[in-house]
Design a protein around this motif. Structure first.
Motif, PDB file in Angstrom:
ATOM      1  N   UNK A 230      24.164  40.821  42.452  1.00  0.00           N
ATOM      2  CA  UNK A 230      23.512  39.557  42.427  1.00  0.00           C
ATOM      3  C   UNK A 230      22.948  39.050  41.105  1.00  0.00           C
ATOM      4  N   UNK A 231      22.918  38.050  40.825  1.00  0.00           N
ATOM      5  CA  UNK A 231      22.596  37.422  39.327  1.00  0.00           C
ATOM      6  C   UNK A 231      20.973  37.638  39.371  1.00  0.00           C
ATOM      7  N   UNK A 232      20.658  37.950  38.113  1.00  0.00           N
ATOM      8  CA  UNK A 232      19.123  38.071  37.904  1.00  0.00           C
ATOM      9  C   UNK A 232      18.451  36.883  37.908  1.00  0.00           C
ATOM     10  N   UNK A 233      18.994  35.560  37.575  1.00  0.00           N
ATOM     11  CA  UNK A 233      18.263  34.350  37.187  1.00  0.00           C
ATOM     12  C   UNK A 233      19.315  33.363  37.115  1.00  0.00           C
ATOM     13  N   UNK A 234      18.739  32.126  37.444  1.00  0.00           N
ATOM     14  CA  UNK A 234      19.690  30.926  37.309  1.00  0.00           C
ATOM     15  C   UNK A 234      18.834  29.679  36.752  1.00  0.00           C
ATOM     16  N   UNK A 235      19.559  28.998  35.926  1.00  0.00           N
ATOM     17  CA  UNK A 235      18.967  27.613  35.587  1.00  0.00           C
ATOM     18  C   UNK A 235      19.795  26.641  36.164  1.00  0.00           C
ATOM     19  N   UNK A 236      19.261  25.770  37.168  1.00  0.00           N
ATOM     20  CA  UNK A 236      19.779  24.559  37.707  1.00  0.00           C
ATOM     21  C   UNK A 236      19.831  23.544  36.903  1.00  0.00           C
ATOM     22  N   UNK A 237      20.652  22.745  36.043  1.00  0.00           N
ATOM     23  CA  UNK A 237      20.480  21.501  35.356  1.00  0.00           C
ATOM     24  C   UNK A 237      21.139  20.454  36.376  1.00  0.00           C
ATOM     25  N   UNK A 238      21.854  20.923  37.423  1.00  0.00           N
ATOM     26  CA  UNK A 238      22.323  19.654  38.333  1.00  0.00           C
ATOM     27  C   UNK A 238      22.030  20.129  39.828  1.00  0.00           C
ATOM     28  N   UNK A 239      21.861  19.077  40.702  1.00  0.00           N
ATOM     29  CA  UNK A 239      21.570  19.548  42.002  1.00  0.00           C
ATOM     30  C   UNK A 239      22.802  19.129  42.850  1.00  0.00           C
ATOM     31  N   UNK A 246      26.043  27.584  45.227  1.00  0.00           N
ATOM     32  CA  UNK A 246      26.249  28.407  43.971  1.00  0.00           C
ATOM     33  C   UNK A 246      24.692  29.307  43.776  1.00  0.00           C
ATOM     34  N   UNK A 247      23.736  28.861  44.067  1.00  0.00           N
ATOM     35  CA  UNK A 247      22.654  29.453  43.981  1.00  0.00           C
ATOM     36  C   UNK A 247      22.186  30.652  44.905  1.00  0.00           C
ATOM     37  N   UNK A 248      23.124  30.601  45.989  1.00  0.00           N
ATOM     38  CA  UNK A 248      23.397  31.691  46.856  1.00  0.00           C
ATOM     39  C   UNK A 248      23.618  33.201  46.004  1.00  0.00           C
ATOM     40  N   UNK A 249      24.129  32.997  44.879  1.00  0.00           N
ATOM     41  CA  UNK A 249      24.724  34.233  44.101  1.00  0.00           C
ATOM     42  C   UNK A 249      23.407  34.824  43.597  1.00  0.00           C
ATOM     43  N   UNK A 250      22.211  34.508  43.561  1.00  0.00           N
ATOM     44  CA  UNK A 250      21.018  34.909  42.793  1.00  0.00           C
ATOM     45  C   UNK A 250      20.512  35.881  43.954  1.00  0.00           C
ATOM     46  N   UNK A 251      20.190  37.114  43.226  1.00  0.00           N
ATOM     47  CA  UNK A 251      19.424  38.132  43.984  1.00  0.00           C
ATOM     48  C   UNK A 251      18.107  37.660  44.559  1.00  0.00           C
ATOM     49  N   UNK A 253      15.654  39.350  44.445  1.00  0.00           N
ATOM     50  CA  UNK A 253      14.603  39.780  43.735  1.00  0.00           C
ATOM     51  C   UNK A 253      14.711  38.906  42.115  1.00  0.00           C
ATOM     52  N   UNK A 254      15.510  38.084  42.094  1.00  0.00           N
ATOM     53  CA  UNK A 254      15.790  37.304  41.111  1.00  0.00           C
ATOM     54  C   UNK A 254      15.255  36.032  41.338  1.00  0.00           C
ATOM     55  N   UNK A 255      15.169  34.908  40.358  1.00  0.00           N
ATOM     56  CA  UNK A 255      14.193  33.651  40.373  1.00  0.00           C
ATOM     57  C   UNK A 255      15.532  32.635  39.702  1.00  0.00           C
ATOM     58  N   UNK A 256      14.994  31.384  40.208  1.00  0.00           N
ATOM     59  CA  UNK A 256      15.849  30.177  39.970  1.00  0.00           C
ATOM     60  C   UNK A 256      14.746  29.009  39.133  1.00  0.00           C
ATOM     61  N   UNK A 257      15.253  28.783  37.837  1.00  0.00           N
ATOM     62  CA  UNK A 257      14.392  27.714  37.161  1.00  0.00           C
ATOM     63  C   UNK A 257      14.991  26.463  37.657  1.00  0.00           C
ATOM     64  N   UNK A 258      14.221  25.422  37.984  1.00  0.00           N
ATOM     65  CA  UNK A 258      14.792  24.139  38.392  1.00  0.00           C
ATOM     66  C   UNK A 258      13.685  23.174  37.673  1.00  0.00           C
TER      67      UNK A 258
END
Length: 344
Positions: A230-239, A246-251, A253-258
């Motif tokens: 799983x990906x540790x973190x994600x930055x979403x610059x488009x919705x 795509x964001x389902x790939x984030x672990x 225990x990770x976090x998503x910055x939106x």
């Protein structure tokens, strides 16, 4: 003991200027260039003679009236767009200490209520401006401030360690292509979800560890291969639906910055928590960004350039596919024959 009033700042500004104005909200045909008064200068403000202004997706939203009243201040016409710019200081307020007339600067402003940077002159609080970093051109600096500072804020919020994994969704866009570079500077392993063959090429050139075309390839499969746990973190610059998938790939225990303002927002919650945030445009944030730029690992990509007389074309281009940023060339010397504005 009473202090003596400070003398007015010397200025290189005339009383009037050319500006792109709106007399009402609407489509790009409402944009028109005409003469208006140069904005007045406050005590803590800097008056910038604008060389280049950024043209961004949110400009189109604002042009259509979607920001009307959202800052708690009534919109006033003529209305001037433009949140990003670079140029030279034309005058400084009596309490300004960091800048002098003639300094080369770039800035992140807000058009409400004083007007934006689609104009020959614009005002901004000195807190939201910085000296132009030596490695960058005026053009590169003019288009980047808000996107770069927001990307930086998102990465600081995620607080990933060197070697951890980050997905940048929209990695070939205005904010995304800057985020890739900032993350690589931090030693983070980057999976770039880009758009189109040109977007994939840009992300590869910027050093992303893996790149996937979000339009044509399986992002989840690419993410699994990149980070099996799983990906540790994600930055979403488009919705939108592609981002949600795509964001389902984030672990978990990770976090998503939106970033606030990125639309459409998710309609379903991924396993990882979503952290919504605003970009920090403080003096300290500019200093941190300039330190990265000074290290030489940061190059904003300008896809297209438009002289101020072609501002309507610039806004039409926002509806088309492009990578990186769009630039509005405001100064006469920037739009002269033979300049980048006149390249095919």
């Amino acid at each position: 003991m009473r202090t003596q009033p400070q003398p007015p700042s010397p200025t290189t500004a005339p009383a009037q200027m050319n500006a792109v104005v709106l007399d009402r909200f609407g489509d790009e045909d409402e944009l028109a260039v005409r003469r208006i008064a140069v904005p007045e200068l406050g005590a803590r403000e800097v008056l910038i003679r604008v060389s280049v202004a950024g043209v961004a997706s949110w400009d189109a939203e604002e042009r259509g009236g979607h920001y009307d009243g959202v800052f708690g201040i009534p919109s006033r016409f003529p209305y001037i767009l433009g949140w990003d710019a670079a140029g030279t200081v034309a005058a400084v307020g009596t309490e300004v200490t960091r800048f002098a007339v003639g300094d080369r600067v770039y800035a992140a402003s807000m058009p409400v209520p004083r007007g934006g940077f689609y104009a020959e002159f614009g005002v901004v609080d000195e807190e939201h401006a910085a000296h132009l970093p030596e490695p960058l051109s005026m053009e590169q600096a003019g288009v980047m401030a808000w996107d770069a500072l927001t990307a930086q804020s998102g990465l600081e919020l995620l607080d990933l360690r060197p070697g951890q994994t980050l997905m940048v969704f929209g990695a070939s866009g205005g904010m995304g292509h800057l985020a890739v570079q900032l993350a690589r500077h931090r030693g983070i392993r980057v999976l770039a979800v880009s758009s189109g063959a040109d977007g994939v090429a840009l992300s590869r050139a910027q050093g992303a560890d893996a790149v996937v075309d979000g339009r044509t390839q399986d992002v989840l499969a690419a993410a699994e291969a990149f980070a099996p746990g799983g990906i540790d973190g994600a930055l979403a610059t488009a919705g939108g639906p592609a981002a949600e998938r795509a964001l389902r790939a984030v672990s978990p225990t990770g976090r998503i910055a939106w970033p606030n303002g990125v639309h459409p927002v998710t309609s379903s919650a991924p396993a990882a928590p979503i952290l919504r945030f605003d970009g920090d445009r403080s003096r300290a944030a500019f200093d941190r960004l300039n330190a990265v730029i000074a290290a030489g690992a940061f190059t904003p990509h300008v896809a297209q350039r438009f002289p101020m007389a072609r501002v309507q074309d610039a806004h039409r281009a926002l509806r088309e596919h492009y990578i990186g940023k769009l630039a509005l060339l405001v100064a006469d010397d920037e739009a002269a024959p033979g300049s980048p504005a006149h390249r095919p």
